[in-house]
Enzyme design. Structure first.
Site, PDB file in Angstrom:
ATOM      1  N   HIS A  95       0.857  -1.189   0.000  1.00 42.12           N
ATOM      2  CA  HIS A  95       0.000   0.000   0.000  1.00 42.12           C
ATOM      3  C   HIS A  95       0.892   1.238   0.000  1.00 42.12           C
ATOM      4  O   HIS A  95       2.014   1.203   0.522  1.00 42.12           O
ATOM      5  CB  HIS A  95      -0.912  -0.007   1.232  1.00 42.12           C
ATOM      6  CG  HIS A  95      -1.972   1.037   1.181  1.00 42.12           C
ATOM      7  ND1 HIS A  95      -1.756   2.347   1.562  1.00 42.12           N
ATOM      8  CD2 HIS A  95      -3.271   0.971   0.789  1.00 42.12           C
ATOM      9  CE1 HIS A  95      -2.865   3.024   1.408  1.00 42.12           C
ATOM     10  NE2 HIS A  95      -3.804   2.233   0.943  1.00 42.12           N
ATOM     11  N   GLU A 143      -3.755   2.524  -7.495  1.00 39.64           N
ATOM     12  CA  GLU A 143      -4.159   3.662  -6.678  1.00 39.64           C
ATOM     13  C   GLU A 143      -3.157   4.809  -6.804  1.00 39.64           C
ATOM     14  O   GLU A 143      -2.081   4.745  -6.198  1.00 39.64           O
ATOM     15  CB  GLU A 143      -4.217   3.268  -5.197  1.00 39.64           C
ATOM     16  CG  GLU A 143      -5.219   2.217  -4.832  1.00 39.64           C
ATOM     17  CD  GLU A 143      -5.301   2.049  -3.327  1.00 39.64           C
ATOM     18  OE1 GLU A 143      -6.362   2.379  -2.769  1.00 39.64           O
ATOM     19  OE2 GLU A 143      -4.311   1.626  -2.714  1.00 39.64           O
ATOM     20  N   SER A 205     -11.448   5.485   3.467  1.00 39.49           N
ATOM     21  CA  SER A 205     -12.167   6.555   4.153  1.00 39.49           C
ATOM     22  C   SER A 205     -13.583   6.754   3.618  1.00 39.49           C
ATOM     23  O   SER A 205     -14.463   7.194   4.357  1.00 39.49           O
ATOM     24  CB  SER A 205     -11.388   7.875   4.054  1.00 39.49           C
ATOM     25  OG  SER A 205     -11.198   8.257   2.712  1.00 39.49           O
TER      26      SER A 205
END
Length: 230
Positions: A95, A143, A205
């Site tokens: 990540h 991402e 989130s």
């Protein structure tokens, strides 16, 4: 465990809203939505919450990270065998908030393969995603880090990144599941991501910090079902 796609992976990160008792509550909401809609929903809690959540829900549970180590003298690291015994079926790898060197990504994927854990490697652009695809993880999530946590989805802000990734990755590893993340916050974001060629989303989130996590997650799942049947 084989995961059904399209899928939603919810990364709990280290938000207070997804810590301890609240982590368990959020995981149970995710389980409720998964059972109601038939959509595969994976949760990735913090390491200290893995055992109680894996024992309490029937949906897949991922670790947020494991280290490329064997059992032994690695104080403070996260051991694959430990998370597996906790009931985890897969793990996030690399990540943007927990980046690894390419060689460590390769080793971690290999460890997952040896031990039967699902590997989900995060990558920040089409070229890195393609390099990762060559290592043959089960899942790659693309991402762009500059959009993570912004509420501005990659599917709207930079759709060309998704389409380029889909095209390049297919040339290297057509069997791998490809997700997208970063700023995913609405059902429309999810629908667009699928229409651009991905097989689901990695979200944090947008769910964890939402006033109504159940409602948002339910909308995401319904968007997947609507897009599949369109």
């Amino acid at each position: 465990m084989n995961l059904q796609s399209p899928m939603i992976i919810v990364n709990f990160k280290t938000y207070l809203e997804s810590t301890g008792k609240r982590a368990l509550e959020l995981a149970k909401l995710a389980e409720k939505v998964a059972k109601e809609t038939g959509v595969c929903i994976v949760v990735a809690p913090q390491a200290v919450d893995l055992v109680k959540i894996a024992q309490a829900v029937e949906i897949p549970v991922f670790a947020q990270h494991i280290d490329p180590i064997k059992p032994g003298n690695s104080t403070g690291h996260i051991l694959l065998e430990a998370v597996k015994e906790a009931g985890v079926v897969g793990t996030l790898i690399n990540h943007s908030e927990r980046q690894l060197r390419l060689i460590d990504i390769d080793v971690t994927i290999a460890l997952c393969r040896e031990q039967g854990l699902i590997s989900c490697v995060c990558a920040n652009n089409p070229l890195v995603s393609t390099a990762v695809a060559a290592l043959k993880p089960d899942i790659t999530s693309m991402e762009p880090p500059e959009l993570i946590g912004t509420g501005i989805s990659v599917s709207k802000a930079k759709p060309e990144i998704i389409t380029d990734t889909v095209r390049l990755v297919a040339q290297v590893n057509s069997e791998m599941t490809l997700l997208c993340g970063a700023g995913i916050s609405t059902a429309e974001d999810v629908s667009i991501a699928l229409k651009l060629g991905t097989q689901g989303v990695l979200v944090a989130s947008g769910i964890v910090k939402a006033k109504d996590p159940y409602g948002v997650l339910r909308a995401f799942a319904e968007a997947i079902n609507s897009t599949k049947s369109a």
